[in-house]
Design an enzyme around this catalytic site. Structure first.
Site, PDB file in Angstrom:
ATOM      1  N   LYS A  11       1.645 -18.182  -2.769  1.00  0.00           N
ATOM      2  CA  LYS A  11       2.727 -17.449  -2.101  1.00  0.00           C
ATOM      3  C   LYS A  11       3.683 -18.436  -1.411  1.00  0.00           C
ATOM      4  CE  LYS A  11      -0.374 -13.524  -1.236  1.00  0.00           C
ATOM      5  NZ  LYS A  11      -0.890 -12.607  -0.189  1.00  0.00           N
ATOM      6  N   TYR A  51       3.145  -5.201  -5.625  1.00  0.00           N
ATOM      7  CA  TYR A  51       2.442  -4.690  -4.444  1.00  0.00           C
ATOM      8  C   TYR A  51       2.552  -3.177  -4.323  1.00  0.00           C
ATOM      9  CZ  TYR A  51       1.222  -9.297  -2.573  1.00  0.00           C
ATOM     10  OH  TYR A  51       0.665 -10.533  -2.373  1.00  0.00           O
ATOM     11  N   ASN A 114      -1.375 -15.803   3.949  1.00  0.00           N
ATOM     12  CA  ASN A 114      -2.709 -16.209   3.467  1.00  0.00           C
ATOM     13  C   ASN A 114      -2.634 -16.995   2.152  1.00  0.00           C
ATOM     14  OD1 ASN A 114      -2.196 -14.160   1.674  1.00  0.00           O
ATOM     15  ND2 ASN A 114      -3.814 -12.819   2.407  1.00  0.00           N
ATOM     16  N   HIS A 117      -2.624 -15.281  -3.859  1.00  0.00           N
ATOM     17  CA  HIS A 117      -3.006 -13.968  -4.387  1.00  0.00           C
ATOM     18  C   HIS A 117      -3.911 -14.164  -5.604  1.00  0.00           C
ATOM     19  CE1 HIS A 117      -2.721  -9.957  -6.179  1.00  0.00           C
ATOM     20  NE2 HIS A 117      -2.565 -10.593  -7.319  1.00  0.00           N
ATOM     21  N   GLU A 128      -0.811  -7.353 -13.809  1.00  0.00           N
ATOM     22  CA  GLU A 128      -0.091  -8.444 -13.135  1.00  0.00           C
ATOM     23  C   GLU A 128       0.298  -9.558 -14.120  1.00  0.00           C
ATOM     24  OE1 GLU A 128      -2.308  -7.541  -8.860  1.00  0.00           O
ATOM     25  OE2 GLU A 128      -2.758  -9.410  -9.905  1.00  0.00           O
TER      26      GLU A 128
HETATM   27  P1  IDP Z   1      -5.830  -9.458  -0.930  1.00  0.00           P
HETATM   28  O1  IDP Z   1      -4.624 -10.346  -1.130  1.00  0.00           O
HETATM   29  O2  IDP Z   1      -6.965 -10.206  -0.294  1.00  0.00           O
HETATM   30  O3  IDP Z   1      -6.239  -8.718  -2.177  1.00  0.00           O
HETATM   31  P2  IDP Z   1      -4.782  -6.907   0.051  1.00  0.00           P
HETATM   32  O4  IDP Z   1      -5.519  -6.031   1.003  1.00  0.00           O
HETATM   33  O5  IDP Z   1      -4.687  -6.461  -1.376  1.00  0.00           O
HETATM   34  O6  IDP Z   1      -5.416  -8.375   0.174  1.00  0.00           O
HETATM   35  O7  IDP Z   1      -3.318  -7.094   0.645  1.00  0.00           O
HETATM   36  C1  IDP Z   1      -2.316  -7.702  -0.137  1.00  0.00           C
HETATM   37  C2  IDP Z   1      -1.562  -8.670   0.733  1.00  0.00           C
HETATM   38  O8  IDP Z   1      -0.854  -7.962   1.731  1.00  0.00           O
HETATM   39  C3  IDP Z   1      -2.448  -9.656   1.506  1.00  0.00           C
HETATM   40  O9  IDP Z   1      -2.829 -10.780   0.746  1.00  0.00           O
HETATM   41  C4  IDP Z   1      -1.560 -10.028   2.667  1.00  0.00           C
HETATM   42  O10 IDP Z   1      -0.614 -11.026   2.287  1.00  0.00           O
HETATM   43  C5  IDP Z   1      -0.823  -8.718   2.927  1.00  0.00           C
HETATM   44  N1  IDP Z   1      -1.474  -7.937   3.987  1.00  0.00           N
HETATM   45  C6  IDP Z   1      -2.598  -7.199   3.879  1.00  0.00           C
HETATM   46  N2  IDP Z   1      -2.929  -6.607   5.035  1.00  0.00           N
HETATM   47  C7  IDP Z   1      -1.952  -6.984   5.918  1.00  0.00           C
HETATM   48  C8  IDP Z   1      -1.716  -6.698   7.294  1.00  0.00           C
HETATM   49  O11 IDP Z   1      -2.464  -5.975   7.961  1.00  0.00           O
HETATM   50  N3  IDP Z   1      -0.608  -7.266   7.849  1.00  0.00           N
HETATM   51  C9  IDP Z   1       0.236  -8.073   7.144  1.00  0.00           C
HETATM   52  N4  IDP Z   1       0.051  -8.357   5.841  1.00  0.00           N
HETATM   53  C10 IDP Z   1      -1.029  -7.831   5.236  1.00  0.00           C
HETATM   54 MG    MG Z   2      -5.327  -7.133  -3.214  1.00  0.00          MG
END
Ligand code: IDP
Ligand code: MG
Length: 150
Positions: A11, A51, A114, A117, A128
């Site tokens: 990212k 997303y 984070n 992805h 995807e």
């Molecule tokens: P993942 O990337 O570990 O699969 P997901 O729950 O699918 O996590 O969420 C997708 C992305 O959305 C996350 O990687 C993160 O960048 C963002 N995200 C998820 N939850 C939050 C939140 O509570 N606040 C801000 N961003 C979030």
């Molecule tokens: Mg996810």
């Protein structure tokens, strides 16, 4: 056990922080095979499709703004159980909860920023990969893999 290909993306925060090489190194050294790689600045359209499952979440608009803010690195990695193997290399969503040895655990302190992805299931991987690599992937024989799988 099955041969899978998964979609992995560094990212904008991972690119800005100069973690691209470190992240690719971890996937390569694990024994996954790189079958697609490029840099792109995502359009809002592609980001929203990617997303879409999170479109009703409060963080959705911030997430789209973040993902479209600069270049990402799109990758396709193949191997036995490549989807779960990659998710294990990546670690849990929030870097503060992610264990050492995982990418998010070693480099992250946040849930939004984070760095990476990875597809979470076979159907999402297929969706995807089609979304980010409409041109297709490269099939090739990696000789070193005969020393990765017995
Ligand atoms: P993942 O990337 O570990 O699969 P997901 O729950 O699918 O996590 O969420 C997708 C992305 O959305 C996350 O990687 C993160 O960048 C963002 N995200 C998820 N939850 C939050 C939140 O509570 N606040 C801000 N961003 C979030
Ligand atoms: Mg996810």
């Amino acid at each position: 056990m099955s041969k899978e290909t998964t979609y992995v993306m560094v990212k904008p925060d991972g690119v800005q922080r100069g973690l691209v090489g470190e992240i690719i190194r971890r996937f390569e050294q694990k024994g996954l095979q790189l079958v697609g790689l490029k840099q792109t600045i995502p359009s809002e359209e592609i980001a929203k499709k990617h997303y879409d499952v999170h479109s009703d979440k409060p963080f959705f608009s911030g997430l789209i703004k973040f993902i479209t803010s600069g270049p990402v690195i799109c990758m396709a990695w193949s191997g036995t159980d490549a989807i779960s193997v990659s998710r294990n290399l990546i670690g849990p969503t929030n870097g503060r909860d992610a264990g050492p040895g995982t990418i998010r655990g070693d480099f992250g302190m946040d849930i939004g920023f984070n760095m990476i992805h990875g597809s979470d299931a076979a159907e999402t991987a297929q969706f995807e990969l089609g979304l980010w690599f409409p041109e297709g992937l490269n099939e090739w024989t990696q000789d070193s893999l005969s020393w990765v799988y017995e």
